[in-house]
Design a protein around this motif. Structure first.
Motif, PDB file in Angstrom:
ATOM      1  N   MET A 134       0.843  -1.187   0.000  1.00 25.66           N
ATOM      2  CA  MET A 134       0.000   0.000   0.000  1.00 25.66           C
ATOM      3  C   MET A 134       0.881   1.240   0.000  1.00 25.66           C
ATOM      4  SD  MET A 134      -3.002  -0.628   2.741  1.00 25.66           S
ATOM      5  CE  MET A 134      -4.590  -0.626   2.017  1.00 25.66           C
ATOM      6  N   ARG A 135       0.429   2.218  -0.742  1.00 26.83           N
ATOM      7  CA  ARG A 135       1.125   3.496  -0.770  1.00 26.83           C
ATOM      8  C   ARG A 135       0.317   4.538  -0.020  1.00 26.83           C
ATOM      9  NH1 ARG A 135       3.934   4.716  -6.483  1.00 26.83           N
ATOM     10  NH2 ARG A 135       5.522   3.135  -6.267  1.00 26.83           N
ATOM     11  N   ARG A 136       0.995   5.584   0.352  1.00 29.55           N
ATOM     12  CA  ARG A 136       0.320   6.670   1.068  1.00 29.55           C
ATOM     13  C   ARG A 136       0.029   7.801   0.095  1.00 29.55           C
ATOM     14  NH1 ARG A 136       1.714   8.322   7.156  1.00 29.55           N
ATOM     15  NH2 ARG A 136      -0.037   9.711   7.455  1.00 29.55           N
ATOM     16  N   TYR A 137      -1.198   8.306   0.142  1.00 29.64           N
ATOM     17  CA  TYR A 137      -1.643   9.367  -0.747  1.00 29.64           C
ATOM     18  C   TYR A 137      -2.241  10.514   0.056  1.00 29.64           C
ATOM     19  CZ  TYR A 137      -1.358   5.820  -4.408  1.00 29.64           C
ATOM     20  OH  TYR A 137      -0.914   4.862  -5.273  1.00 29.64           O
ATOM     21  N   GLU A 138      -2.308  11.660  -0.598  1.00 31.87           N
ATOM     22  CA  GLU A 138      -2.942  12.840  -0.013  1.00 31.87           C
ATOM     23  C   GLU A 138      -3.802  13.470  -1.098  1.00 31.87           C
ATOM     24  OE1 GLU A 138      -1.266  16.425   2.561  1.00 31.87           O
ATOM     25  OE2 GLU A 138      -0.562  16.480   0.489  1.00 31.87           O
ATOM     26  N   THR A 139      -5.027  13.792  -0.749  1.00 28.80           N
ATOM     27  CA  THR A 139      -5.945  14.428  -1.681  1.00 28.80           C
ATOM     28  C   THR A 139      -6.571  15.636  -1.000  1.00 28.80           C
ATOM     29  OG1 THR A 139      -6.448  12.335  -2.777  1.00 28.80           O
ATOM     30  CG2 THR A 139      -8.034  14.117  -3.053  1.00 28.80           C
ATOM     31  N   ILE A 140      -6.594  16.747  -1.710  1.00 24.82           N
ATOM     32  CA  ILE A 140      -7.270  17.931  -1.210  1.00 24.82           C
ATOM     33  C   ILE A 140      -8.466  18.185  -2.109  1.00 24.82           C
ATOM     34  CG2 ILE A 140      -7.113  20.412  -0.792  1.00 24.82           C
ATOM     35  CD1 ILE A 140      -4.169  20.005  -0.153  1.00 24.82           C
ATOM     36  N   ALA A 141      -9.643  18.209  -1.507  1.00 23.55           N
ATOM     37  CA  ALA A 141     -10.878  18.466  -2.242  1.00 23.55           C
ATOM     38  C   ALA A 141     -11.321  19.886  -1.934  1.00 23.55           C
ATOM     39  CB  ALA A 141     -11.964  17.473  -1.835  1.00 23.55           C
ATOM     40  N   ILE A 142     -11.702  20.623  -2.965  1.00 24.10           N
ATOM     41  CA  ILE A 142     -12.215  21.981  -2.795  1.00 24.10           C
ATOM     42  C   ILE A 142     -13.671  21.965  -3.218  1.00 24.10           C
ATOM     43  CG2 ILE A 142     -11.975  24.404  -3.418  1.00 24.10           C
ATOM     44  CD1 ILE A 142      -9.053  23.784  -4.155  1.00 24.10           C
ATOM     45  N   VAL A 143     -14.542  22.269  -2.266  1.00 22.16           N
ATOM     46  CA  VAL A 143     -15.986  22.220  -2.478  1.00 22.16           C
ATOM     47  C   VAL A 143     -16.526  23.641  -2.536  1.00 22.16           C
ATOM     48  CG1 VAL A 143     -18.156  21.323  -1.532  1.00 22.16           C
ATOM     49  CG2 VAL A 143     -16.047  20.052  -1.190  1.00 22.16           C
ATOM     50  N   ASP A 144     -17.561  23.833  -3.334  1.00 20.35           N
ATOM     51  CA  ASP A 144     -18.231  25.127  -3.429  1.00 20.35           C
ATOM     52  C   ASP A 144     -18.726  25.549  -2.043  1.00 20.35           C
ATOM     53  OD1 ASP A 144     -19.827  27.319  -3.977  1.00 20.35           O
ATOM     54  OD2 ASP A 144     -20.997  26.342  -5.533  1.00 20.35           O
ATOM     55  N   PRO A 145     -18.305  26.707  -1.534  1.00 23.69           N
ATOM     56  CA  PRO A 145     -18.699  27.104  -0.181  1.00 23.69           C
ATOM     57  C   PRO A 145     -20.158  27.555  -0.079  1.00 23.69           C
ATOM     58  CG  PRO A 145     -17.460  28.862  -1.179  1.00 23.69           C
ATOM     59  CD  PRO A 145     -17.426  27.709  -2.147  1.00 23.69           C
ATOM     60  N   ASP A 146     -20.811  27.755  -1.214  1.00 21.87           N
ATOM     61  CA  ASP A 146     -22.188  28.242  -1.202  1.00 21.87           C
ATOM     62  C   ASP A 146     -23.229  27.136  -1.077  1.00 21.87           C
ATOM     63  OD1 ASP A 146     -21.208  30.810  -1.445  1.00 21.87           O
ATOM     64  OD2 ASP A 146     -21.361  30.813  -3.631  1.00 21.87           O
ATOM     65  N   ILE A 147     -22.816  25.851  -1.164  1.00 19.41           N
ATOM     66  CA  ILE A 147     -23.802  24.789  -1.009  1.00 19.41           C
ATOM     67  C   ILE A 147     -24.150  24.639   0.466  1.00 19.41           C
ATOM     68  CG2 ILE A 147     -23.018  23.579  -3.088  1.00 19.41           C
ATOM     69  CD1 ILE A 147     -21.687  21.510  -1.306  1.00 19.41           C
ATOM     70  N   SER A 148     -25.284  24.037   0.737  1.00 21.99           N
ATOM     71  CA  SER A 148     -25.740  23.918   2.120  1.00 21.99           C
ATOM     72  C   SER A 148     -24.830  22.985   2.920  1.00 21.99           C
ATOM     73  CB  SER A 148     -27.175  23.391   2.153  1.00 21.99           C
ATOM     74  OG  SER A 148     -27.210  22.043   1.738  1.00 21.99           O
ATOM     75  N   GLU A 149     -24.890  23.131   4.222  1.00 24.37           N
ATOM     76  CA  GLU A 149     -24.070  22.308   5.126  1.00 24.37           C
ATOM     77  C   GLU A 149     -24.397  20.826   4.965  1.00 24.37           C
ATOM     78  OE1 GLU A 149     -21.192  21.461   7.862  1.00 24.37           O
ATOM     79  OE2 GLU A 149     -21.652  23.460   7.126  1.00 24.37           O
ATOM     80  N   ASP A 150     -25.686  20.501   4.781  1.00 26.37           N
ATOM     81  CA  ASP A 150     -26.079  19.102   4.607  1.00 26.37           C
ATOM     82  C   ASP A 150     -25.501  18.514   3.326  1.00 26.37           C
ATOM     83  OD1 ASP A 150     -27.533  19.186   6.957  1.00 26.37           O
ATOM     84  OD2 ASP A 150     -29.419  19.680   5.936  1.00 26.37           O
ATOM     85  N   ASP A 151     -25.553  19.275   2.234  1.00 25.88           N
ATOM     86  CA  ASP A 151     -25.007  18.801   0.964  1.00 25.88           C
ATOM     87  C   ASP A 151     -23.495  18.614   1.053  1.00 25.88           C
ATOM     88  OD1 ASP A 151     -27.518  18.806  -0.165  1.00 25.88           O
ATOM     89  OD2 ASP A 151     -27.261  20.741  -1.166  1.00 25.88           O
ATOM     90  N   ARG A 152     -22.828  19.554   1.700  1.00 23.23           N
ATOM     91  CA  ARG A 152     -21.383  19.457   1.846  1.00 23.23           C
ATOM     92  C   ARG A 152     -21.008  18.245   2.706  1.00 23.23           C
ATOM     93  NH1 ARG A 152     -19.720  24.557   2.874  1.00 23.23           N
ATOM     94  NH2 ARG A 152     -20.453  24.456   5.004  1.00 23.23           N
ATOM     95  N   THR A 153     -21.747  18.018   3.778  1.00 21.58           N
ATOM     96  CA  THR A 153     -21.484  16.883   4.656  1.00 21.58           C
ATOM     97  C   THR A 153     -21.679  15.565   3.916  1.00 21.58           C
ATOM     98  OG1 THR A 153     -22.189  18.174   6.572  1.00 21.58           O
ATOM     99  CG2 THR A 153     -22.105  15.783   6.845  1.00 21.58           C
ATOM    100  N   SER A 154     -22.746  15.477   3.122  1.00 28.72           N
ATOM    101  CA  SER A 154     -22.982  14.236   2.383  1.00 28.72           C
ATOM    102  C   SER A 154     -21.902  14.010   1.324  1.00 28.72           C
ATOM    103  CB  SER A 154     -24.376  14.234   1.752  1.00 28.72           C
ATOM    104  OG  SER A 154     -24.477  15.211   0.757  1.00 28.72           O
ATOM    105  N   LEU A 155     -21.426  15.079   0.698  1.00 28.03           N
ATOM    106  CA  LEU A 155     -20.366  14.966  -0.296  1.00 28.03           C
ATOM    107  C   LEU A 155     -19.061  14.501   0.347  1.00 28.03           C
ATOM    108  CD1 LEU A 155     -19.480  15.517  -3.264  1.00 28.03           C
ATOM    109  CD2 LEU A 155     -18.844  17.784  -2.497  1.00 28.03           C
ATOM    110  N   LEU A 156     -18.694  15.094   1.467  1.00 27.94           N
ATOM    111  CA  LEU A 156     -17.461  14.704   2.160  1.00 27.94           C
ATOM    112  C   LEU A 156     -17.564  13.293   2.741  1.00 27.94           C
ATOM    113  CD1 LEU A 156     -16.578  18.078   3.923  1.00 27.94           C
ATOM    114  CD2 LEU A 156     -15.663  17.160   1.788  1.00 27.94           C
TER     115      LEU A 156
END
Length: 80
Positions: A1-23
């Motif tokens: 197994m290798r170690r990876y790092e990913t940074i996701a940038i989400v639209d800050p204008d979406i609702s908290e519920d939508d952002r939580t479900s996406l993450l």
């Protein structure tokens, strides 16, 4: 197994519920591909270096995980 790092940038204008479900979906993809999440950092809304889709800010989430290349491929497919 290798170690990876990913940074996701989400639209800050979406609702908290939508952002939580996406993450949450991002966190589910890694174990489904036989990976292990080492650390999740939610940086919150920050100013972008340059606008993306005419938005000056983005919600940052950083994932540090171990896995095989198929986990990275699945994350890239999901992000598209």
């Amino acid at each position: 197994m290798r170690r990876y790092e990913t940074i996701a940038i989400v639209d800050p204008d979406i609702s908290e519920d939508d952002r939580t479900s996406l993450l949450t979906r991002i966190k589910e993809i890694i174990p489904q591909q036989e990976g292990v999440i080492v650390k999740e950092d939610l940086w919150g809304a920050r100013k972008l270096a340059y606008p993306i889709k005419k938005k000056p800010r983005g919600y940052y989430a950083r994932y540090d995980y171990c896995g095989m290349g198929n986990a990275v491929e699945e994350l890239e497919r999901f992000f598209r």
